[in-house]
Design an enzyme around this catalytic site. Structure first.
Site, PDB file in Angstrom:
ATOM      1  N   ILE A 153       0.835  -1.197   0.000  1.00 26.35           N
ATOM      2  CA  ILE A 153       0.000   0.000   0.000  1.00 26.35           C
ATOM      3  C   ILE A 153       0.872   1.251   0.000  1.00 26.35           C
ATOM      4  O   ILE A 153       0.409   2.331  -0.369  1.00 26.35           O
ATOM      5  CB  ILE A 153      -0.964   0.030   1.202  1.00 26.35           C
ATOM      6  CG1 ILE A 153      -0.213   0.146   2.527  1.00 26.35           C
ATOM      7  CG2 ILE A 153      -1.883  -1.176   1.194  1.00 26.35           C
ATOM      8  CD1 ILE A 153      -1.117   0.406   3.723  1.00 26.35           C
ATOM      9  N   ASP A 154       2.153   1.113   0.395  1.00 30.12           N
ATOM     10  CA  ASP A 154       3.043   2.274   0.489  1.00 30.12           C
ATOM     11  C   ASP A 154       3.475   2.798  -0.879  1.00 30.12           C
ATOM     12  O   ASP A 154       3.957   3.930  -0.980  1.00 30.12           O
ATOM     13  CB  ASP A 154       4.299   1.922   1.293  1.00 30.12           C
ATOM     14  CG  ASP A 154       3.976   1.425   2.689  1.00 30.12           C
ATOM     15  OD1 ASP A 154       2.868   1.703   3.168  1.00 30.12           O
ATOM     16  OD2 ASP A 154       4.840   0.760   3.288  1.00 30.12           O
TER      17      ASP A 154
END
Length: 359
Positions: free
Chosen positions: A138-139
């Site tokens: 998700i980063d």
């Protein structure tokens, strides 16, 4: 051909969609598919290895999480083992993993994960395993791909939270400081903050000055806007300082960054006199159904991973290089870190519309 699929590291929305696409693509080629439970633990006797069929993946494309489970403490080259005295010792179990894969007749592994999983895959390739990778985090900090899957869903979750905080902040004329994930990369904070209309966005790539943050808040007060929204990446840190951490990590885990929102909220209230509250979104960003964008990206990645196996692209990662899905050598992916470029047009646009980065 018998392939296996592994999901490792922190979970992300869309993992099941990748699994589904890869399984169906492989079965339609006449291949067999195994699922390695909990990262690579299934190949080291710590979990199961199961057959994946059409029935196994029916109806999972829209679901969050992973049917194969995941772990961020399962590096086979540094596997934590509990000792009788309660301490942990890291040992190399990679040889055991490789032998297990051979015994199971696995011809290739599709490893779905972030930078940690990519490094493991690179090392396993050197030990003779055929591995193809899919970028998951998700980063959005995996190089050589425009997006990793899970990022769009995490940003959408953060934007929804900003929308809700906006109304309560305005009602009480408060400052709200919201912390989002991202570790050392500020992509979630930047994209969510700009799209959600935050007043201050703090990211690791641009160290902040708390006085500058307070100046922005006081300036809004002077113009009659008596509330402010601050979006901060968990790895953000002040000029001359360091990212805050949340105590000791579990054995085999990386350091746990976080707690910065609470620190900033206390300082802002003390310096401006305005009531300030903090909120940490945390694992809400990892959960739930993936967005339509992520579902499509995951399906493309899963299909591309199977094509990469068919083309024997061992030691490669599938990547989005708009508008195409391509393969990139893992060695090239790991050559440099992916971080927010302070001169990127998103940052420049944010500054142009009045968003402060605390600098």
């Amino acid at each position: 051909m018998r392939i296996a699929i592994s999901t490792g590291g922190g979970d992300a929305p869309g993992l099941n969609a990748v699994i589904r696409a890869a399984v169906l693509s492989a079965i339609n080629r006449g291949w067999e598919v195994l699922g390695i439970k909990k990262g690579f633990a299934g190949l080291m006797g710590e979990e199961e290895v199961v057959f994946l069929t059409r029935d196994s993946v029916r109806g999972i494309g829209h679901l969050g999480g992973t049917i194969l489970k995941s772990t961020n403490r399962g590096n086979p080259f540094h596997y934590p083992i509990l000792q009788p005295d309660g301490t942990y010792k890291e040992i190399d179990r990679s040889g055991e993993l490789v032998e297990s894969a051979k015994q199971l007749g696995i011809d290739a592994i599709i490893s779905i994960g972030g930078d940690g999983s990519l490094r493991i895959a690179q090392q396993l390739c050197r030990k003779g395993l055929n591995v193809v990778c899919v970028p998951k985090t998700i980063d959005n900090d995996v190089p050589c791909t425009v997006h990793s899957f899970g990022f769009d869903t995490a940003v959408t979750t953060a934007i929804e939270a900003i929308d809700k905080l906006h109304t309560t902040a305005e009602s009480h004329e408060r400052v709200m400081v919201m912390e989002v994930m991202g570790r050392d990369a500020g992509f979630i904070a930047l994209h969510a903050g700009v799209a959600g209309g935050a007043d201050v966005v703090l990211i690791p790539e641009i160290p902040y000055d708390i006085d500058k943050v307070c100046e922005k808040i006081v300036e809004r007060d002077r113009t009659g806007r008596r509330f402010s929204l601050v979006v901060v990446a968990e790895g953000a840190f002040p000029v001359g300082g360091a990212a805050s951490t949340l105590g000791a990590s579990m054995p085999g885990q990386a350091r746990r960054v976080g707690g910065v929102a609470d620190q900033i909220a206390r300082e802002v209230q003390q310096r401006t006199g305005k009531e300030t509250r903090s909120l940490v979104l945390g694992h809400l960003q990892r959960g739930g159904m993936p967005t339509g964008y992520d579902r499509l990206l995951c399906t493309r990645f899963g299909g591309a991973a199977v094509r990469a196996v068919a083309d024997q692209k061992w030691g490669h990662m599938v990547a989005l290089q708009t508008p195409h899905i391509v393969t990139v050598p893992i060695e090239e992916v790991l050559r440099e870190e992916k971080r927010v470029d302070p001169t990127h047009d998103v940052v420049l646009t944010a500054r142009a519309v009045g968003i402060s980065f605390g600098d």
